[in-house]
Design a protein around this motif. Structure first.
Motif, short mmCIF file in Angstrom:
data_model
loop_
_atom_site.label_atom_id
_atom_site.label_comp_id
_atom_site.label_asym_id
_atom_site.label_seq_id
_atom_site.Cartn_x
_atom_site.Cartn_y
_atom_site.Cartn_z
N ALA A 97 8.22 5.59 -18.16
CA ALA A 97 8.24 4.65 -18.53
C ALA A 97 7.40 3.81 -18.62
CB ALA A 97 9.75 4.70 -18.96
N ILE A 98 7.61 3.43 -17.02
CA ILE A 98 6.22 2.15 -17.14
C ILE A 98 5.38 2.67 -16.19
CG2 ILE A 98 6.92 0.53 -15.08
CD1 ILE A 98 9.79 -0.29 -15.72
N SER A 99 4.02 2.50 -16.53
CA SER A 99 2.82 3.03 -16.32
C SER A 99 2.41 2.68 -14.53
CB SER A 99 1.97 2.59 -16.77
OG SER A 99 1.94 3.12 -18.08
N PHE A 100 2.39 1.15 -14.55
CA PHE A 100 2.01 0.66 -13.20
C PHE A 100 3.39 -0.71 -13.12
CE2 PHE A 100 -2.07 1.79 -14.84
CZ PHE A 100 -2.42 2.90 -13.57
N LEU A 101 3.22 -0.95 -12.02
CA LEU A 101 4.64 -2.02 -11.12
C LEU A 101 3.44 -3.26 -10.38
CD1 LEU A 101 7.57 -0.84 -10.52
CD2 LEU A 101 7.01 -2.54 -12.40
N ILE A 102 2.77 -4.38 -10.81
CA ILE A 102 2.36 -5.28 -9.45
C ILE A 102 3.30 -5.45 -8.24
CG2 ILE A 102 0.51 -7.03 -9.01
CD1 ILE A 102 -0.31 -6.54 -11.94
N ASN A 103 3.36 -5.34 -6.61
CA ASN A 103 4.07 -5.85 -6.22
C ASN A 103 3.84 -7.49 -5.86
OD1 ASN A 103 6.48 -5.97 -3.91
ND2 ASN A 103 4.81 -4.17 -2.41
N GLN A 104 4.62 -7.96 -5.55
CA GLN A 104 4.98 -8.96 -5.31
C GLN A 104 5.25 -9.36 -3.85
OE1 GLN A 104 5.07 -12.35 -8.40
NE2 GLN A 104 6.66 -11.26 -9.16
N ASN A 105 5.89 -7.45 -3.87
CA ASN A 105 6.36 -7.97 -2.38
C ASN A 105 6.81 -8.91 -1.56
OD1 ASN A 105 6.42 -7.24 0.77
ND2 ASN A 105 4.38 -7.29 0.93
N PRO A 106 8.03 -9.13 -2.13
CA PRO A 106 9.39 -10.16 -1.85
C PRO A 106 10.01 -10.03 -0.83
CG PRO A 106 10.55 -8.63 -4.05
CD PRO A 106 8.94 -7.82 -3.38
N LEU A 120 -2.22 -8.32 -4.47
CA LEU A 120 -1.71 -8.06 -5.85
C LEU A 120 -1.86 -6.02 -5.97
CD1 LEU A 120 -3.89 -10.32 -7.94
CD2 LEU A 120 -1.43 -10.44 -7.01
N ASP A 121 -0.33 -5.75 -4.96
CA ASP A 121 -0.27 -3.68 -4.48
C ASP A 121 -0.02 -3.12 -6.03
OD1 ASP A 121 -0.95 -4.22 -2.47
OD2 ASP A 121 0.84 -4.19 -1.84
N ILE A 122 -0.80 -2.35 -6.63
CA ILE A 122 -0.91 -1.82 -7.70
C ILE A 122 -0.10 -0.75 -7.21
CG2 ILE A 122 -2.22 -1.00 -9.78
CD1 ILE A 122 -4.37 -1.77 -8.86
N VAL A 123 1.41 -0.32 -7.82
CA VAL A 123 1.93 0.31 -7.50
C VAL A 123 1.97 1.80 -8.70
CG1 VAL A 123 4.34 1.26 -6.82
CG2 VAL A 123 3.43 -0.84 -6.33
N THR A 124 1.28 2.75 -8.97
CA THR A 124 2.13 3.26 -9.58
C THR A 124 3.22 4.89 -8.93
OG1 THR A 124 1.18 5.58 -8.80
CG2 THR A 124 -0.52 4.11 -9.96
N LYS A 125 3.08 5.63 -10.08
CA LYS A 125 4.52 6.87 -9.60
C LYS A 125 3.79 8.02 -9.04
CE LYS A 125 6.56 11.80 -11.31
NZ LYS A 125 6.52 11.63 -13.16
N GLU A 126 2.67 8.04 -8.44
CA GLU A 126 2.17 8.33 -7.27
C GLU A 126 2.34 7.85 -6.22
OE1 GLU A 126 1.22 8.62 -10.56
OE2 GLU A 126 1.93 10.01 -11.31
N ASN A 127 2.00 6.58 -5.93
CA ASN A 127 1.68 5.85 -4.81
C ASN A 127 3.17 5.23 -4.48
OD1 ASN A 127 1.51 3.92 -6.05
ND2 ASN A 127 -0.12 3.35 -5.02
N MET A 128 4.34 4.88 -5.01
CA MET A 128 5.11 4.17 -4.67
C MET A 128 6.20 4.55 -3.62
SD MET A 128 8.50 6.18 -7.63
CE MET A 128 9.87 5.53 -6.60
N ASN A 129 6.03 5.56 -2.90
CA ASN A 129 6.42 5.96 -2.49
C ASN A 129 6.45 5.09 -0.73
OD1 ASN A 129 8.02 7.35 -2.93
ND2 ASN A 129 7.23 9.28 -2.39
#
Lengths: 361, 361
Positions: A301-310, A339-348
């Motif tokens: 349902a979400i395509s990409f998350l940009i990781n802000q690395n909090p 600016l990490d681009i995170v998808t379902k496929e690399n989220m781990n």
């Protein structure tokens, strides 16, 4: 193979003095004749000896008290990560005398922020790390800390004019620009795109305005403005019924909305609502690897998350203060995290991998 | 604020002995009565003292000779990065007695590999790091090193059955799977997609087969096989005329090719050829942040590069060996580096940023 390491022992042998004498010269602890000192220093230079800052700090007994002024993660779970990063850094740096005291405030209550900031100021720490989420209310404290000569580091929200020793976080403009690219890449055909700001008082939150500006400029700079119509909305979950009405209004009145860019960590709220309405064709891009966001990333349902690395922001903040206080190193004024681009496929790779979250110093 | 740090001094005070005695107990250097030793050990446990491994290694004089068996970057510039990572790690770890000797071979010449591997074996190092790009020819050396009890670490190419102490690199299958997502996200409509293997003898290069398998499975698992036709090609630049003919043949005979997935670091070769032919509608996804690839990423001819972090691979390889040899720590058998998605808009964070390339230990 050659041993490239120069040790104090090697210097002592060459200078025909004891290792204690070399040590006294290195640490300027006196009781060494001028002649011997010069001889030792000359050999140190010749042999290209690098005194080890870490080893030196290990031998010191000084304690540095750092104050962390951070929002309560029980009120907004986004703040769990920086707190964890701060605690991890404290553990790593304990051996150099770093001790962190946390001052926790309610991110939706300015008074709570002021109370904690006052207490912190009274405690007179050696250094401060904070996320200045209340722009106006933080300014007077900067003045007090500057007067008391207490160095401070900002994370998450940048306020350049207050002169922190360092800012650690994201380049908000570039991050919005990147979100523009990701949305446009997935939507080659003309359509409408919605920018959604959720749960923030925009006029007091400079970084969200910068994200929006970067996003819009992606389309402007690539001459794509005629293809895409960009709308914006400000939503607030404090009134859930209004939240839904406003969201539905914009979706229903603009049938060609193909994508929504959520500028905060609340993309999951949009994803949940679209799911309830069985709307599947709208793509969502948002921020931060919080459990609720990861849930919808995993569902597609979400395509990409940009990781802000909090977590990394908190971690690095303590490292910058340590470099400044303990090692007397010059600290970069701005430390932008990737600016990490995170998808379902690399989220781990970006979730709970300590090696990934804590970049090397 | 409380001082949470326990020092040798604190233990000595509590045990009513000298710090020298505590030190002798900690390092088992004898000359301490059984009774005193027991007392000190009990207090150490009570006070939760963590002996500092780093500080202990700093005091040792042992030299560890590590051999790096790596392809020549003058023949294929991809290999410059792991070499730089190895050298950076060597510099960082010099203080713990780590010395690295490089054995450089020609990646297109098996004989050169065997010569260097033989020389290395004769030199009998304390540990080995290598990228086993020649599968068949490396196997006998693994046997020799195991017989000689020399620990070895693999990077870039994984050969699980040879039992290295650690593999550092990418999960090739997952990386192909991710490439599938990125291509499909950008091409919502039915079309043909080309997988291009460049400059590798596929049957001897297990990781490329895994990438292809992951890529194909993305489409299979998401029930997209009816929408996308997936073609494959093996190209070799050793015959430039043939390279171009073969590439042109597949492009001209399949007018609906929308995207090319290049499984090696040679995406720039495809980008250059498409540019010369003024073909702009075909999107390219490839690997590695080499200057030629970044050039075309920046121009928009390459959409995404997946970063295999070759510099980090070399760097981490030396760190794993150091953890094993110097700190006697248990080392993870597999260390997958993140699948970083790099675009024109976030490339600066992944290029030449030492903090990004060298993840923290």
């Amino acid at each position: 193979m050659k041993n490239k390491i120069v040790r104090i022992k090697d210097i002592a042998e060459k200078a025909k003095v004891s290792t204690g004498t070399v040590d006294r010269v290195l640490h300027k602890r006196g009781r060494v004749s001028k002649k011997v000192e010069e001889k030792v220093l000359k050999i140190i230079e010749e042999m290209d000896y690098e005194p080890n800052l870490m080893a030196r700090a290990l031998g010191s007994n000084k304690i540095y008290q750092i104050a962390a002024l951070i929002p309560d993660h029980k009120t907004d779970s986004y703040w769990y990560a920086p707190k964890a990063g701060i605690e991890k850094a404290e553990k790593d740096l304990k051996q150099y005398g770093i001790v962190v005291q946390q001052y926790i405030f309610n991110p939706y209550d300015v008074e709570s922020f002021i109370t904690q900031a006052n207490q912190l100021t009274k405690d007179n720490p050696d250094g401060i790390i904070l996320s200045p989420i209340f722009y106006r209310e933080t300014l007077p404290f900067f003045e007090k800390w500057k007067a008391a000569e207490i160095p401070f580091v900002l994370f998450n929200t940048q306020i350049a004019e207050c002169e922190p020793i360092s800012y650690i976080g994201q380049d908000s403009y570039q991050s919005g620009f990147l979100a523009g690219k990701l949305i446009q890449y997935g939507q080659p055909d003309p359509c409408s795109i919605l920018i959604a700001h959720i749960d923030e008082e925009i006029s007091n939150a400079a970084h969200l305005l910068k994200k929006e500006q970067g996003f819009r400029n992606y389309f402007a700079q690539n001459n794509l403005e005629h293809q895409y119509k960009i709308l914006r909305i400000e939503l607030n979950r404090s009134n859930p019924a209004l939240f839904i009405t406003q969201l539905d209004d914009v979706i229903d009145s603009t049938p060609d909305i193909s994508s929504i860019f959520v500028t905060t960590s609340k993309a999951h709220e949009i994803a949940r609502h679209l799911e309830q309405r069985h709307i599947k064709h709208i793509k969502i891009i948002g921020y931060d690897l919080m459990p609720a966001n990861l849930h919808f990333l995993n569902k597609g349902a979400i395509s990409f998350l940009i990781n802000q690395n909090p977590k990394g922001q908190g971690y690095w903040g303590i490292y910058q203060l340590t470099d400044h206080l303990v090692f007397k190193k010059e600290v970069p004024i701005i430390k932008y995290l990737p600016l990490d681009i995170v998808t379902k496929e690399n989220m781990n790779y970006y979730v709970d991998d300590e090696d990934t979250i804590y970049l090397n110093i």
